[in-house]
Design a protein around this motif. Structure first.
Motif, PDB file in Angstrom:
ATOM      1  N   THR A  17      12.904   3.754  -0.733  1.00 53.18           N
ATOM      2  CA  THR A  17      13.867   2.853  -0.108  1.00 53.18           C
ATOM      3  C   THR A  17      13.150   2.108   1.018  1.00 53.18           C
ATOM      4  N   ALA A  18      13.770   1.043   1.472  1.00 56.96           N
ATOM      5  CA  ALA A  18      13.191   0.281   2.583  1.00 56.96           C
ATOM      6  C   ALA A  18      13.082   1.161   3.831  1.00 56.96           C
ATOM      7  N   TYR A  19      14.062   2.034   4.037  1.00 57.08           N
ATOM      8  CA  TYR A  19      14.029   2.896   5.218  1.00 57.08           C
ATOM      9  C   TYR A  19      12.941   3.961   5.110  1.00 57.08           C
ATOM     10  N   ALA A  20      12.663   4.437   3.894  1.00 55.96           N
ATOM     11  CA  ALA A  20      11.560   5.386   3.706  1.00 55.96           C
ATOM     12  C   ALA A  20      10.231   4.695   3.998  1.00 55.96           C
ATOM     13  N   ILE A  21      10.112   3.429   3.580  1.00 53.77           N
ATOM     14  CA  ILE A  21       8.893   2.659   3.875  1.00 53.77           C
ATOM     15  C   ILE A  21       8.758   2.472   5.383  1.00 53.77           C
ATOM     16  N   LEU A  22       9.870   2.136   6.043  1.00 57.27           N
ATOM     17  CA  LEU A  22       9.858   1.968   7.497  1.00 57.27           C
ATOM     18  C   LEU A  22       9.365   3.245   8.170  1.00 57.27           C
ATOM     19  N   ASP A  23       9.862   4.397   7.743  1.00 53.54           N
ATOM     20  CA  ASP A  23       9.431   5.672   8.327  1.00 53.54           C
ATOM     21  C   ASP A  23       7.932   5.899   8.132  1.00 53.54           C
ATOM     22  N   LEU A  24       7.422   5.545   6.945  1.00 54.61           N
ATOM     23  CA  LEU A  24       5.997   5.721   6.668  1.00 54.61           C
ATOM     24  C   LEU A  24       5.124   4.807   7.523  1.00 54.61           C
ATOM     25  N   GLY A  53       0.815  -1.206   0.000  1.00 53.75           N
ATOM     26  CA  GLY A  53       0.000   0.000   0.000  1.00 53.75           C
ATOM     27  C   GLY A  53       0.849   1.256   0.000  1.00 53.75           C
ATOM     28  N   SER A  54       1.903   1.256   0.791  1.00 54.31           N
ATOM     29  CA  SER A  54       2.810   2.406   0.837  1.00 54.31           C
ATOM     30  C   SER A  54       3.446   2.665  -0.519  1.00 54.31           C
ATOM     31  N   LEU A  55       3.898   1.601  -1.163  1.00 50.82           N
ATOM     32  CA  LEU A  55       4.529   1.754  -2.476  1.00 50.82           C
ATOM     33  C   LEU A  55       3.512   2.185  -3.530  1.00 50.82           C
ATOM     34  N   SER A  56       2.322   1.639  -3.468  1.00 53.42           N
ATOM     35  CA  SER A  56       1.288   1.985  -4.450  1.00 53.42           C
ATOM     36  C   SER A  56       0.896   3.451  -4.334  1.00 53.42           C
ATOM     37  N   GLU A  57       0.787   3.928  -3.113  1.00 51.16           N
ATOM     38  CA  GLU A  57       0.386   5.317  -2.885  1.00 51.16           C
ATOM     39  C   GLU A  57       1.518   6.301  -3.169  1.00 51.16           C
ATOM     40  N   ALA A  58       2.759   5.838  -3.097  1.00 49.70           N
ATOM     41  CA  ALA A  58       3.909   6.727  -3.263  1.00 49.70           C
ATOM     42  C   ALA A  58       4.004   7.279  -4.681  1.00 49.70           C
ATOM     43  N   GLY A  59       3.598   6.495  -5.663  1.00 51.13           N
ATOM     44  CA  GLY A  59       3.683   6.939  -7.042  1.00 51.13           C
ATOM     45  C   GLY A  59       5.104   7.000  -7.567  1.00 51.13           C
ATOM     46  N   GLY A  60       6.039   6.413  -6.857  1.00 49.93           N
ATOM     47  CA  GLY A  60       7.430   6.395  -7.272  1.00 49.93           C
ATOM     48  C   GLY A  60       8.225   5.491  -6.360  1.00 49.93           C
ATOM     49  N   PRO A  61       9.516   5.388  -6.593  1.00 50.02           N
ATOM     50  CA  PRO A  61      10.343   4.481  -5.801  1.00 50.02           C
ATOM     51  C   PRO A  61      10.546   4.954  -4.367  1.00 50.02           C
ATOM     52  N   SER A 112      19.776   0.317  -9.335  1.00 51.46           N
ATOM     53  CA  SER A 112      20.626   1.506  -9.344  1.00 51.46           C
ATOM     54  C   SER A 112      20.223   2.528  -8.285  1.00 51.46           C
ATOM     55  N   LEU A 113      18.976   2.486  -7.836  1.00 47.37           N
ATOM     56  CA  LEU A 113      18.501   3.423  -6.822  1.00 47.37           C
ATOM     57  C   LEU A 113      18.439   2.795  -5.434  1.00 47.37           C
ATOM     58  N   ASN A 114      18.662   1.480  -5.355  1.00 46.27           N
ATOM     59  CA  ASN A 114      18.490   0.731  -4.114  1.00 46.27           C
ATOM     60  C   ASN A 114      17.132   1.064  -3.492  1.00 46.27           C
ATOM     61  N   ALA A 115      16.109   0.998  -4.348  1.00 50.22           N
ATOM     62  CA  ALA A 115      14.751   1.344  -3.939  1.00 50.22           C
ATOM     63  C   ALA A 115      13.774   0.360  -4.571  1.00 50.22           C
ATOM     64  N   PHE A 116      12.525   0.475  -4.161  1.00 52.09           N
ATOM     65  CA  PHE A 116      11.489  -0.433  -4.628  1.00 52.09           C
ATOM     66  C   PHE A 116      10.332   0.378  -5.198  1.00 52.09           C
ATOM     67  N   VAL A 117       9.611  -0.240  -6.140  1.00 51.80           N
ATOM     68  CA  VAL A 117       8.483   0.429  -6.778  1.00 51.80           C
ATOM     69  C   VAL A 117       7.378  -0.607  -6.993  1.00 51.80           C
ATOM     70  N   ALA A 118       6.128  -0.180  -6.822  1.00 51.18           N
ATOM     71  CA  ALA A 118       5.001  -1.075  -7.086  1.00 51.18           C
ATOM     72  C   ALA A 118       4.940  -1.361  -8.580  1.00 51.18           C
TER      73      ALA A 118
END
Length: 136
Positions: free
Chosen positions: A28-35, A18-26, A65-71
């Motif tokens: 990081t795991a730590y950004a998801i943790l903060d959310l 849900g966090s990734l879907s709502e983000a509309g972009g990549p 290359s961004l060490n991030a995740f995207v829906a």
């Protein structure tokens, strides 16, 4: 693919997706943790476990290359196992696409080289059309 397409998703997996879907972009795991701290997430391991499963299900992609995740923007990614992304280095926009001809060429190469392909992620880095137009 929506979260309800996989009824076996755990609560944590659903929250991460849900966090990734709502983000509309990549993210990081730590950004998801903060959310998700207010939802009970306390450790990066909780996020990484959920992300691992979501990647396995083809619902989330890792941008190396961004060490991030995207829906995932396409249904059925888990079926073909390949994702391609155009990443704008100016605005950060990420667009998922399927370059069938390039994928076939790379799969053909792996076959001729006796290389067992586990997964393939294609990342194109550059400037999107919107940023190019803004620069004119």
């Amino acid at each position: 693919m929506s979260a309800h397409a996989h009824p076996e998703l755990t609560k944590n997996q659903s929250l991460v997706f849900g966090s990734l879907s709502e983000a509309g972009g990549p993210l990081t795991a730590y950004a998801i943790l903060d959310l998700l701290r207010e939802s009970g997430f306390r450790a990066p391991l909780q996020v990484y476990r959920a992300l691992d499963k979501l990647v396995e299900y083809g619902m989330v992609h890792r941008l190396e290359s961004l060490n991030a995740f995207v829906a995932c923007a396409h249904t059925g990614c888990s079926a073909h196992g390949t994702a391609a992304f155009a990443i704008c280095e100016q605005c950060g926009d990420v667009r998922e696409f399927t370059p069938d001809e390039a994928i076939r060429a790379l799969q053909d190469w792996t076959g001729t080289q006796n290389f067992k392909l586990a997964r393939m992620t294609i990342e194109l880095r550059g400037t999107c059309g919107k940023c190019l137009e803004a620069a004119v």
